[in-house]
Design a protein around this motif. Structure first.
Motif, PDB file in Angstrom:
ATOM      1  N   MET A   1      13.325  14.596 -29.652  1.00 30.75           N
ATOM      2  CA  MET A   1      14.611  13.971 -29.903  1.00 30.75           C
ATOM      3  C   MET A   1      15.048  14.203 -31.353  1.00 30.75           C
ATOM      4  O   MET A   1      16.121  14.722 -31.583  1.00 30.75           O
ATOM      5  N   ASP A   2      14.218  13.853 -32.284  1.00 28.94           N
ATOM      6  CA  ASP A   2      14.533  14.011 -33.703  1.00 28.94           C
ATOM      7  C   ASP A   2      13.441  14.887 -34.313  1.00 28.94           C
ATOM      8  O   ASP A   2      12.372  14.409 -34.668  1.00 28.94           O
ATOM      9  N   ARG A   3      13.701  16.173 -34.418  1.00 30.68           N
ATOM     10  CA  ARG A   3      12.666  17.121 -34.839  1.00 30.68           C
ATOM     11  C   ARG A   3      12.134  16.843 -36.234  1.00 30.68           C
ATOM     12  O   ARG A   3      10.942  16.931 -36.475  1.00 30.68           O
ATOM     13  N   VAL A   4      13.005  16.524 -37.133  1.00 22.94           N
ATOM     14  CA  VAL A   4      12.578  16.289 -38.514  1.00 22.94           C
ATOM     15  C   VAL A   4      11.630  15.093 -38.572  1.00 22.94           C
ATOM     16  O   VAL A   4      10.576  15.149 -39.214  1.00 22.94           O
ATOM     17  N   ARG A   5      12.011  14.040 -37.883  1.00 22.88           N
ATOM     18  CA  ARG A   5      11.160  12.855 -37.865  1.00 22.88           C
ATOM     19  C   ARG A   5       9.823  13.140 -37.186  1.00 22.88           C
ATOM     20  O   ARG A   5       8.766  12.718 -37.651  1.00 22.88           O
ATOM     21  N   PHE A   6       9.852  13.912 -36.098  1.00 19.91           N
ATOM     22  CA  PHE A   6       8.625  14.256 -35.392  1.00 19.91           C
ATOM     23  C   PHE A   6       7.704  15.079 -36.293  1.00 19.91           C
ATOM     24  O   PHE A   6       6.494  14.840 -36.349  1.00 19.91           O
ATOM     25  N   HIS A   7       8.256  16.046 -37.005  1.00 21.90           N
ATOM     26  CA  HIS A   7       7.439  16.881 -37.908  1.00 21.90           C
ATOM     27  C   HIS A   7       6.901  16.051 -39.078  1.00 21.90           C
ATOM     28  O   HIS A   7       5.800  16.307 -39.576  1.00 21.90           O
ATOM     29  N   ARG A   8       7.654  15.061 -39.513  1.00 20.31           N
ATOM     30  CA  ARG A   8       7.164  14.180 -40.574  1.00 20.31           C
ATOM     31  C   ARG A   8       5.947  13.388 -40.083  1.00 20.31           C
ATOM     32  O   ARG A   8       4.945  13.265 -40.793  1.00 20.31           O
ATOM     33  N   ILE A   9       6.025  12.883 -38.863  1.00 21.51           N
ATOM     34  CA  ILE A   9       4.891  12.152 -38.286  1.00 21.51           C
ATOM     35  C   ILE A   9       3.686  13.077 -38.133  1.00 21.51           C
ATOM     36  O   ILE A   9       2.553  12.716 -38.461  1.00 21.51           O
ATOM     37  N   ASP A  10       3.939  14.290 -37.671  1.00 17.85           N
ATOM     38  CA  ASP A  10       2.863  15.267 -37.493  1.00 17.85           C
ATOM     39  C   ASP A  10       2.205  15.606 -38.832  1.00 17.85           C
ATOM     40  O   ASP A  10       0.975  15.668 -38.936  1.00 17.85           O
ATOM     41  N   ALA A  11       3.000  15.804 -39.881  1.00 19.56           N
ATOM     42  CA  ALA A  11       2.448  16.120 -41.208  1.00 19.56           C
ATOM     43  C   ALA A  11       1.654  14.940 -41.760  1.00 19.56           C
ATOM     44  O   ALA A  11       0.589  15.130 -42.374  1.00 19.56           O
ATOM     45  N   LEU A  12       2.147  13.732 -41.538  1.00 18.26           N
ATOM     46  CA  LEU A  12       1.429  12.546 -41.999  1.00 18.26           C
ATOM     47  C   LEU A  12       0.092  12.396 -41.273  1.00 18.26           C
ATOM     48  O   LEU A  12      -0.922  12.031 -41.879  1.00 18.26           O
ATOM     49  N   GLU A  13       0.055  12.747 -40.009  1.00 20.19           N
ATOM     50  CA  GLU A  13      -1.192  12.681 -39.234  1.00 20.19           C
ATOM     51  C   GLU A  13      -2.209  13.695 -39.766  1.00 20.19           C
ATOM     52  O   GLU A  13      -3.394  13.391 -39.918  1.00 20.19           O
ATOM     53  N   ARG A  14      -1.743  14.893 -40.104  1.00 18.56           N
ATOM     54  CA  ARG A  14      -2.656  15.909 -40.673  1.00 18.56           C
ATOM     55  C   ARG A  14      -3.172  15.476 -42.033  1.00 18.56           C
ATOM     56  O   ARG A  14      -4.341  15.687 -42.361  1.00 18.56           O
ATOM     57  N   ARG A  15      -2.303  14.869 -42.835  1.00 24.45           N
ATOM     58  CA  ARG A  15      -2.723  14.385 -44.146  1.00 24.45           C
ATOM     59  C   ARG A  15      -3.746  13.250 -44.004  1.00 24.45           C
ATOM     60  O   ARG A  15      -4.740  13.195 -44.720  1.00 24.45           O
ATOM     61  N   ALA A  16      -3.534  12.346 -43.064  1.00 20.35           N
ATOM     62  CA  ALA A  16      -4.456  11.222 -42.851  1.00 20.35           C
ATOM     63  C   ALA A  16      -5.820  11.729 -42.388  1.00 20.35           C
ATOM     64  O   ALA A  16      -6.862  11.164 -42.758  1.00 20.35           O
ATOM     65  N   ALA A  17      -5.840  12.810 -41.608  1.00 19.51           N
ATOM     66  CA  ALA A  17      -7.108  13.349 -41.119  1.00 19.51           C
ATOM     67  C   ALA A  17      -7.952  13.912 -42.248  1.00 19.51           C
ATOM     68  O   ALA A  17      -9.187  13.951 -42.155  1.00 19.51           O
ATOM     69  N   SER A  18      -7.322  14.322 -43.332  1.00 16.90           N
ATOM     70  CA  SER A  18      -8.077  14.914 -44.445  1.00 16.90           C
ATOM     71  C   SER A  18      -8.496  13.873 -45.495  1.00 16.90           C
ATOM     72  O   SER A  18      -9.158  14.225 -46.469  1.00 16.90           O
ATOM     73  N   ARG A  19      -8.134  12.617 -45.324  1.00 21.67           N
ATOM     74  CA  ARG A  19      -8.460  11.566 -46.297  1.00 21.67           C
ATOM     75  C   ARG A  19      -9.560  10.644 -45.760  1.00 21.67           C
ATOM     76  O   ARG A  19      -9.816  10.586 -44.553  1.00 21.67           O
ATOM     77  N   ASP A  20     -10.170   9.877 -46.684  1.00 22.64           N
ATOM     78  CA  ASP A  20     -11.195   8.892 -46.337  1.00 22.64           C
ATOM     79  C   ASP A  20     -10.891   7.576 -47.046  1.00 22.64           C
ATOM     80  O   ASP A  20     -10.114   7.525 -47.995  1.00 22.64           O
ATOM     81  N   GLY A  21     -11.515   6.531 -46.559  1.00 19.54           N
ATOM     82  CA  GLY A  21     -11.467   5.248 -47.263  1.00 19.54           C
ATOM     83  C   GLY A  21     -10.135   4.546 -47.173  1.00 19.54           C
ATOM     84  O   GLY A  21      -9.460   4.535 -46.135  1.00 19.54           O
ATOM     85  N   GLU A  22      -9.752   3.948 -48.317  1.00 19.54           N
ATOM     86  CA  GLU A  22      -8.534   3.135 -48.396  1.00 19.54           C
ATOM     87  C   GLU A  22      -7.278   3.985 -48.161  1.00 19.54           C
ATOM     88  O   GLU A  22      -6.334   3.542 -47.505  1.00 19.54           O
ATOM     89  N   ALA A  23      -7.267   5.216 -48.682  1.00 16.05           N
ATOM     90  CA  ALA A  23      -6.114   6.103 -48.484  1.00 16.05           C
ATOM     91  C   ALA A  23      -5.925   6.384 -46.999  1.00 16.05           C
ATOM     92  O   ALA A  23      -4.795   6.380 -46.487  1.00 16.05           O
ATOM     93  N   ARG A  24      -6.998   6.614 -46.280  1.00 13.32           N
ATOM     94  CA  ARG A  24      -6.921   6.876 -44.842  1.00 13.32           C
ATOM     95  C   ARG A  24      -6.373   5.653 -44.110  1.00 13.32           C
ATOM     96  O   ARG A  24      -5.557   5.777 -43.195  1.00 13.32           O
ATOM     97  N   ARG A  25      -6.837   4.462 -44.475  1.00 11.08           N
ATOM     98  CA  ARG A  25      -6.373   3.243 -43.815  1.00 11.08           C
ATOM     99  C   ARG A  25      -4.867   3.043 -44.028  1.00 11.08           C
ATOM    100  O   ARG A  25      -4.130   2.726 -43.089  1.00 11.08           O
ATOM    101  N   LEU A  26      -4.366   3.283 -45.259  1.00  8.49           N
ATOM    102  CA  LEU A  26      -2.938   3.124 -45.551  1.00  8.49           C
ATOM    103  C   LEU A  26      -2.099   4.159 -44.784  1.00  8.49           C
ATOM    104  O   LEU A  26      -1.040   3.840 -44.242  1.00  8.49           O
ATOM    105  N   LEU A  27      -2.605   5.388 -44.751  1.00  5.61           N
ATOM    106  CA  LEU A  27      -1.875   6.436 -44.037  1.00  5.61           C
ATOM    107  C   LEU A  27      -1.858   6.169 -42.535  1.00  5.61           C
ATOM    108  O   LEU A  27      -0.844   6.402 -41.862  1.00  5.61           O
ATOM    109  N   ASP A  28      -2.953   5.682 -41.987  1.00  8.30           N
ATOM    110  CA  ASP A  28      -3.006   5.348 -40.559  1.00  8.30           C
ATOM    111  C   ASP A  28      -2.036   4.215 -40.221  1.00  8.30           C
ATOM    112  O   ASP A  28      -1.377   4.245 -39.175  1.00  8.30           O
TER     113      ASP A  28
END
Length: 190
Positions: free
Chosen positions: A1-28
């Motif tokens: 429906m909204d490609r830009v928003r979908f790609h933003r969610i996808d990029a945030l998910e990839r970024r969260a997968a590469s983090r640990d600890g408190e940063a991962r919890r905030l991103l999740d």
């Protein structure tokens, strides 16, 4: 429906997968919030589309039907040998007129720039320069038509020079062979 928003969610998910600890919890947490909002918007859009379909068809469906009718009408007119008539856009005609004026002014400036300064009264370059200047003063509309005609002839000449409209090789070799067989002409005084 909204490609830009979908790609933003996808990029945030990839970024969260590469983090640990408190940063991962905030991103999740942010990712879950964005996904809930996106899912809600998808449900609302789906409800809106089903309501529009129930009310007599969607706007897109109406457009598809209209295009299908126009295509069928054009194809039947073409099959019967009639030329399909398409409406002319007024903006397109204005654009053509403006472009023609700009092109003729550009060509005129270029030809006036090439005028020889020390040429005699019968010099072809000077005569062309003089005729274009007079044409511009007396009839600018005719000048535009004339320059369009000259432009078309120049285009045809360029095409023939590029080999698009060249003569047959057999004709060229035949004319060269004839010249070679001719007797050499005597010059005056020999």
């Amino acid at each position: 429906m909204d490609r830009v928003r979908f790609h933003r969610i996808d990029a945030l998910e990839r970024r969260a997968a590469s983090r640990d600890g408190e940063a991962r919890r905030l991103l999740d947490a942010r990712l879950a919030e964005l996904m809930r909002a996106y899912a809600g918007d998808l449900k609302r859009a789906a409800r809106k589309n089903t309501a529009a379909d129930d009310a007599g068809g969607s706007v897109v469906g109406g457009l598809i039907d209209y295009l299908a009718q126009q295509t069928a009408a054009r194809d039947s007119a073409f099959a019967m040998g009639e030329a399909a008539v398409f409406p002319q856009l007024a903006a397109l005609e204005d654009f053509r007129a403006i472009w023609s004026q700009i092109r003729s002014e550009s060509q005129l400036r270029q030809s006036l720039r090439q005028a020889p300064g020390d040429a005699g009264p019968l010099n072809s370059g000077r005569l062309v320069h003089r005729s274009l200047t007079l044409m511009r003063e007396l009839s600018p509309g005719y000048l535009q038509q004339f320059l369009a005609y000259v432009d078309a002839l120049t285009w045809i000449e360029r095409m023939s020079g590029d080999g698009v409209m060249e003569l047959d090789d057999a004709l060229r070799t035949g004319s060269v062979a004839k010249r070679g067989r001719d007797k050499p002409r005597k010059r005056r005084g020999e």
